[in-house]
Design an enzyme around this catalytic site. Structure first.
Site, PDB file in Angstrom:
ATOM      1  N   LYS A  36      24.610  -7.000   9.143  1.00  0.00           N
ATOM      2  CA  LYS A  36      25.416  -6.143   8.253  1.00  0.00           C
ATOM      3  C   LYS A  36      26.676  -5.644   8.956  1.00  0.00           C
ATOM      4  O   LYS A  36      26.796  -5.752  10.190  1.00  0.00           O
ATOM      5  CB  LYS A  36      24.560  -4.960   7.803  1.00  0.00           C
ATOM      6  CG  LYS A  36      24.161  -4.031   8.942  1.00  0.00           C
ATOM      7  CD  LYS A  36      23.062  -3.060   8.529  1.00  0.00           C
ATOM      8  CE  LYS A  36      22.635  -2.209   9.701  1.00  0.00           C
ATOM      9  NZ  LYS A  36      21.411  -1.443   9.405  1.00  0.00           N
ATOM     10  N   ARG A 134      15.265   8.541   3.122  1.00  0.00           N
ATOM     11  CA  ARG A 134      16.545   8.003   2.665  1.00  0.00           C
ATOM     12  C   ARG A 134      16.233   7.089   1.490  1.00  0.00           C
ATOM     13  O   ARG A 134      15.907   7.586   0.423  1.00  0.00           O
ATOM     14  CB  ARG A 134      17.174   7.256   3.857  1.00  0.00           C
ATOM     15  CG  ARG A 134      18.649   7.256   3.953  1.00  0.00           C
ATOM     16  CD  ARG A 134      19.122   6.629   5.252  1.00  0.00           C
ATOM     17  NE  ARG A 134      18.633   5.269   5.452  1.00  0.00           N
ATOM     18  CZ  ARG A 134      18.989   4.474   6.458  1.00  0.00           C
ATOM     19  NH1 ARG A 134      19.827   4.908   7.365  1.00  0.00           N
ATOM     20  NH2 ARG A 134      18.514   3.266   6.568  1.00  0.00           N
ATOM     21  N   TYR A 263      51.767  11.252  23.285  1.00  0.00           N
ATOM     22  CA  TYR A 263      51.897  12.372  22.350  1.00  0.00           C
ATOM     23  C   TYR A 263      51.290  13.653  22.900  1.00  0.00           C
ATOM     24  O   TYR A 263      50.196  13.633  23.478  1.00  0.00           O
ATOM     25  CB  TYR A 263      51.176  12.057  21.032  1.00  0.00           C
ATOM     26  CG  TYR A 263      51.884  11.063  20.159  1.00  0.00           C
ATOM     27  CD1 TYR A 263      53.129  11.329  19.599  1.00  0.00           C
ATOM     28  CD2 TYR A 263      51.280   9.842  19.869  1.00  0.00           C
ATOM     29  CE1 TYR A 263      53.760  10.397  18.769  1.00  0.00           C
ATOM     30  CE2 TYR A 263      51.896   8.913  19.040  1.00  0.00           C
ATOM     31  CZ  TYR A 263      53.141   9.198  18.500  1.00  0.00           C
ATOM     32  OH  TYR A 263      53.744   8.281  17.690  1.00  0.00           O
ATOM     33  N   MET A 311      48.147   5.280  17.954  1.00  0.00           N
ATOM     34  CA  MET A 311      47.644   4.286  17.008  1.00  0.00           C
ATOM     35  C   MET A 311      47.712   2.872  17.590  1.00  0.00           C
ATOM     36  O   MET A 311      46.794   2.071  17.397  1.00  0.00           O
ATOM     37  CB  MET A 311      48.431   4.355  15.702  1.00  0.00           C
ATOM     38  CG  MET A 311      47.802   3.551  14.583  1.00  0.00           C
ATOM     39  SD  MET A 311      48.755   3.563  13.063  1.00  0.00           S
ATOM     40  CE  MET A 311      48.655   5.269  12.562  1.00  0.00           C
TER      41      MET A 311
END
Ligand SMILES: *Cc1c(COP(=O)(O)O)cnc(C)c1O
Length: 381
Positions: A36, A134, A263, A311
């Site tokens: 998955k 769940r 930053y 980023m």
């Protein structure tokens, strides 16, 4: 030469892990690796092929579209979708030829209608919630009722009763044992009515820790990728990490004391030093929480991520005498020479788990399948 960054997927290691896990099972127990979430971030398409080749009996997914995608490269292997399916996804799961999980009477009715409409027979794995709290039916009588419904319908085939552990990675096995015994007890009752019905429960941790959790099939995920479900060293279980994450040095600059990188100026040189900029950042899945906390390997040595992860870039303090050059390969997960950074180690300062580290590598990073590990310390790209 690659753009910015790449994740290398060592298919030989993946096959090794599949065979290693399979060797721990009784012959009658099926191995059902879980692929998955794009194979835990490793790239489903090449992993599906390698896992099937190495002897997986069945493969599991969380969603119908994951199963459909995998079917395009693995035409024959049995599949199971373990997750919740919206009514609109059922047809996709059926068309992929996957078995499905069920725990709701309404869902089973819809499933039966859609299977009948397609003229197919769908395998049903009735989920018993033995304590995860769940998905799954908590009431064992309801589980049996759903099993009867699946068994009676001509377009459904009762395949299994199953559960999922909440604490299999913990030292204290009390709750895992309770969940295991609940499934075993219900399984015994169910087999009086349905002698062929299978049972399954184990994730990687339960599979490794307790053969009594194996039942008729095991569903290891994280261990298949050579990661340790207990968060330690995968080598403890003879597992080989499959994924390594790489980039390269795009700039090396001399810094004077007081000069800052990145930053917010969260890191400032306290001595003459050299700073490398590396074109990989949180847009690629290098989490911002690694700012001033993570490490990378360059030229077989460890260096600290210094300054805020942005980023598209990170910065690394190389020290004053570094021989690191523009173009040198950088390893964020994986090994260079004798040094190694595992996904388990990356998870520690982030207060997360290895699973989230590899799942978090973004689609911007290409996954490149290869045979064997990353090269030894490499010089220039
Ligand atoms: C993800 C998942 C697994 C695999 O768990 P690991 O801890 O990665 O081995 C097994 N079963 C189900 C139902 C899952 O969702």
């Amino acid at each position: 030469m690659y753009e910015r960054a790449e994740a290398r997927i060592d298919l030989a290691a993946l096959r090794h892990n599949v065979r290693e896990l399979k060797s721990r099972l009784d012959q009658r127990v099926e191995l059902c690796p879980v692929l998955k979430a794009d194979a835990y971030g490793h790239g489903s398409l090449h992993c599906v092929g390698a896992v099937a080749e190495a002897g997986a009996d069945r493969i599991a997914f969380a969603t119908a579209s994951e199963a459909v995608l995998a079917r395009s490269v693995a035409p024959d292997i049995p599949m199971l979708v373990v997750g919740a399916l919206a009514p609109g996804e059922i047809e996709m799961a059926i068309s992929a030829g996957a078995d499905v999980a069920a725990w709701e009477p309404g869902f089973i009715a819809t499933l039966a209608d859609q299977a009948a409409a397609s003229g197919l027979v769908v395998g049903v794995h009735v989920k018993y919630d033995t304590g995860m709290g769940r998905l799954g039916a908590t009431d064992p009588e309801l589980v049996l009722e759903l099993a009867r419904t699946a068994d009676a319908h001509p377009n459904l085939r009762l395949a299994a009763l199953w559960t999922h552990f909440a604490t299999a990675d913990e030292k204290d096995t009390t709750f895992r044992d309770l969940q295991r015994d609940r499934l075993a007890e219900l399984g015994e009752r169910a087999r009086r009515e349905f002698p062929e019905v299978k049972l399954h429960a184990a994730n990687s941790a339960a599979m490794i820790a307790d053969p009594a959790c194996h039942f008729d099939m095991v569903r290891p995920g994280v261990a298949i990728y050579g990661m340790d479900p207990f968060g330690n060293d995968p080598a403890d279980h003879n597992l080989r990490p499959v994924l390594s994450l790489h980039s390269w040095v795009a700039s090396v600059k001399d810094f004077e004391p007081g000069q800052s990188a990145g930053y917010g100026r969260t890191w400032t040189a306290d001595r003459d030093t050299r700073v490398a900029a590396i074109p990989i950042g949180y847009g690629d899945g290098v989490r911002r929480g690694l700012s001033n906390r993570g490490e990378v390997l360059i030229g077989g040595r460890r260096y600290p991520i210094s300054g805020t992860v942005s980023m598209d870039n990170i910065t690394v303090d190389l020290g004053p005498d570094s021989a690191v050059r523009v173009g040198d390969e950088v390893t964020l997960i994986g090994s260079q020479g004798d040094e190694r950074i595992t996904a388990e180690q990356v998870a520690v300062p982030l207060e997360t788990i290895n699973y989230e580290v590899t799942c978090g590598i973004s689609p911007r990073v290409p996954r490149v399948g290869r045979e064997g590990g990353s090269p030894e310390v490499s010089g220039s790209r």
